[in-house]
Design a protein around this motif. Structure first.
Motif, mmCIF file in Angstrom:
data_model
loop_
_atom_site.group_PDB
_atom_site.id
_atom_site.type_symbol
_atom_site.label_atom_id
_atom_site.label_comp_id
_atom_site.label_asym_id
_atom_site.label_seq_id
_atom_site.Cartn_x
_atom_site.Cartn_y
_atom_site.Cartn_z
ATOM 1 N N LYS A 155 0.854 -1.189 0.000
ATOM 2 C CA LYS A 155 0.000 0.000 0.000
ATOM 3 C C LYS A 155 0.884 1.231 0.000
ATOM 4 C CE LYS A 155 -0.649 -0.142 5.045
ATOM 5 N NZ LYS A 155 -1.654 -0.169 6.137
ATOM 6 N N VAL A 156 0.344 2.331 -0.512
ATOM 7 C CA VAL A 156 1.102 3.573 -0.597
ATOM 8 C C VAL A 156 0.150 4.751 -0.455
ATOM 9 C CG1 VAL A 156 0.936 3.719 -3.118
ATOM 10 C CG2 VAL A 156 2.841 4.832 -1.947
ATOM 11 N N SER A 166 -3.774 0.435 -2.602
ATOM 12 C CA SER A 166 -3.605 -0.754 -1.760
ATOM 13 C C SER A 166 -3.963 -1.980 -2.574
ATOM 14 C CB SER A 166 -4.463 -0.679 -0.493
ATOM 15 O OG SER A 166 -5.843 -0.619 -0.828
ATOM 16 N N THR A 167 -3.293 -3.093 -2.273
ATOM 17 C CA THR A 167 -3.545 -4.347 -2.984
ATOM 18 C C THR A 167 -4.127 -5.383 -2.040
ATOM 19 O OG1 THR A 167 -1.451 -5.488 -2.521
ATOM 20 C CG2 THR A 167 -1.435 -3.849 -4.301
ATOM 21 N N SER A 203 -5.234 -7.637 -7.212
ATOM 22 C CA SER A 203 -6.414 -6.785 -7.217
ATOM 23 C C SER A 203 -6.040 -5.510 -6.469
ATOM 24 C CB SER A 203 -7.594 -7.481 -6.526
ATOM 25 O OG SER A 203 -7.919 -8.686 -7.198
ATOM 26 N N VAL A 204 -6.561 -4.361 -6.919
ATOM 27 C CA VAL A 204 -6.040 -3.104 -6.391
ATOM 28 C C VAL A 204 -7.141 -2.065 -6.260
ATOM 29 C CG1 VAL A 204 -5.417 -2.297 -8.709
ATOM 30 C CG2 VAL A 204 -4.248 -1.341 -6.729
ATOM 31 N N GLU A 205 -6.990 -1.222 -5.261
ATOM 32 C CA GLU A 205 -7.794 -0.012 -5.124
ATOM 33 C C GLU A 205 -6.876 1.188 -5.251
ATOM 34 O OE1 GLU A 205 -10.116 0.189 -1.604
ATOM 35 O OE2 GLU A 205 -11.574 -1.330 -2.268
ATOM 36 N N GLU A 206 -7.267 2.150 -6.074
ATOM 37 C CA GLU A 206 -6.537 3.406 -6.199
ATOM 38 C C GLU A 206 -7.476 4.552 -5.829
ATOM 39 O OE1 GLU A 206 -3.392 3.555 -9.493
ATOM 40 O OE2 GLU A 206 -4.942 2.244 -10.353
#
Length: 367
Positions: A155-156, A166-167, A203-206
Motif C-alpha cells: 500500500k502507498v 492498496s492491494t 487486485s487493487v484499489e486506487e
C-alpha cells in the motif's frame, strides 16, 4: 572443523545483512539444509536505517529520516531420511519496505521548508514458504530443489499527488534448484542456487476505488555460497548474489495514466552483492567471525520510495554451542551509497551520508 564455526557464522552474517538493493532483506540462503541429521532453527534480525536527503536547489529543505526500522525473521527445519535424502521447510521474509516521510508544521516548499513528499508512506510485506529436497549423490556432490509459495501485499499514500493505492494479499508460486560440491577434509563447500521469479497479479484499489489489476514480478536470483578451511580452526567464507531487479516494476493503471506512464517503483539495473568473512574456532564452545560486504552503485536516478544506492558493510558475529543447541549473534554496520531522486517541478534530491545498523540472532537445535 566444528560446523558451528562454518555454518553458524555464515548464517549470522546473512541474518543481519543491512539494507541491500531493491526491497531485499535476506539473501534466500539454504545453508540450513547442510546440517547433519535433524535440525530446527529460528532467526531474528532487526535493522535500523538512517536515510535522509535534501533538495539540490534548496539544501535547507530536507526529507528527514524516511525509512523506518524493521524486524525480519525465519523458521527453518530439516531432517535426514537416510544417507542420501534430506528434506526441509523454511518460512522467511526475504523482501519488504517501510517508508514514512516525516510531516512538518512548516509550509511546503517553495513557500516554506517542508519537503514536498512529507507524509508519504509505503509498505510492502512479502513472506515465502519453501519446501526443499536435497539428494547426496556421494561424499562430494549433492543436488537440491524445491517449490516456493510467496505471498505479497502493498500500500502507498502520496499526499503530494493526492494518491493512495492498496492491494490484496496475493499468493503465487516459484521454485529453486541448486548443486553443491564438498570436501569435508578441508571444510570446503561451494553451493550454487537459482531462485526463480514469482509473478503476482494483484487486485487493487486506487484513491479508494477499485482499479484494474496489475502484475509485479519478484525477481529471479542466483546465490554462490562458499567456504573453505585456510588454517587450523580458521575458515574463509563468502556469498556472491545476483538479483534481476531490472525486471521489477510496480505500475498501477491509475498512477501510470495520471503520470504519463511513470512507474510507482522500478529499478533500472540488476544488483550484484558480495560478502566475505573469516571465522575462527576459539574453544569447543566458542567461535567468532568478521565479515565485510559490498554492493555497487547503479547509475541514474533511484525511486523516491527507496532512495538507497549500494552499500559497504562490516560486521562481527559470535557463536556458542552447548550440547545440541547453537546460538549465533552478530551486529553489522552499513554505509549506504549516495542516491539521487527526481521530484519533477521541485528538482532533484541528493541522499548521502546515510547508514544502517543491523543486529541478528539465530538459535538452532540438532537432534
Amino acid at each position: 572443523m566444528n560446523k558451528l564455526l562454518s555454518t553458524g557464522a555464515i548464517l549470522a552474517s546473512s541474518t543481519i545483512a543491512a539494507h541491500a538493493g531493491g526491497l531485499e532483506r535476506a539473501d534466500q540462503s539454504v545453508l540450513f539444509m547442510f546440517e547433519k541429521g535433524s535440525y530446527a532453527e529460528i532467526a531474528l534480525g532487526h535493522v535500523n536505517p538512517s536515510v535522509s536527503g535534501s533538495l539540490d536547489a534548496a539544501p535547507s529543505v530536507t526529507s528527514g529520516d524516511m525509512l523506518e526500522s524493521y524486524t525480519t525473521g525465519s523458521l527453518s527445519y530439516k531432517t535426514q531420511l537416510n544417507d542420501q535424502w534430506h528434506v526441509g521447510i523454511q518460512l522467511s521474509e526475504p523482501h519488504g519496505a517501510d517508508v514514512a516521510y516525516p510531516t512538518s508544521t512548516d509550509l511546503p516548499f517553495p513557500y516554506g521548508t517542508a519537503y514536498p513528499l512529507q507524509g508519504t508512506t509505503a509498505q510492502v510485506d512479502i513472506t515465502n514458504l519453501t519446501a526443499i529436497v536435497r539428494y547426496q549423490a556421494n561424499e562430494n556432490v549433492s543436488v537440491y530443489g524445491g517449490m516456493r509459495v510467496g505471498t505479497a501485499s502493498g500500500k502507498v499514500d502520496i499526499p503530494l499527488q493526492g494518491y493512495t493505492m492498496s492491494t490484496n494479499r496475493q499468493a503465487d508460486y516459484g521454485y529453486l534448484a541448486g548443486v553443491a560440491y564438498e570436501r569435508p577434509d578441508i571444510a570446503l563447500r561451494v553451493a550454487l542456487t537459482y531462485n526463480s521469479a514469482i509473478t503476482h497479479e494483484f487486485s487493487v484499489e486506487e484513491n479508494g476505488a477499485p482499479s484494474l489489476p496489475f502484475e509485479t514480478t519478484m525477481p529471479q536470483s542466483v546465490n554462490l555460497e562458499f567456504q573453505t578451511g585456510i588454517a587450523a580452526d580458521t575458515l574463509l567464507f563468502g556469498v556472491v548474489r545476483w538479483v534481476d531487479w531490472s525486471e521489477f516494476d510496480i505500475s498501477p493503471a491509475g498512477y501510470a495514466m495520471a503520470t504519463g506512464g511513470d512507474s510507482l517503483v522500478s529499478y533500472d539495473e540488476d544488483t550484484v552483492s558480495y560478502r566475505l568473512g573469516i571465522g575462527r574456532q576459539f574453544t569447543d564452545a566458542w567461535s567468532g567471525a568478521l565479515t565485510i560486504g559490498y554492493e555497487g552503485q547503479s547509475s541514474g536516478f533511484t525511486g523516491n520510495l527507496g532512495p538507497t544506492n549500494g552499500y559497504t558493510t562490516v560486521g562481527v558475529a559470535a557463536s556458542y554451542t552447548h550440547d545440541n543447541m547453537k546460538i549465533t549473534a552478530g551486529i553489522q554496520y552499513a554505509a549506504i551509497g549516495e542516491a539521487n531522486t527526481d521530484l519533477g517541478a521541485f528538482g532533484t534530491t541528493t541522499f548521502d551520508d546515510n547508514s544502517a545498523i543491523g543486529a541478528g540472532v539465530r538459535i538452532g537445535f540438532s537432534y
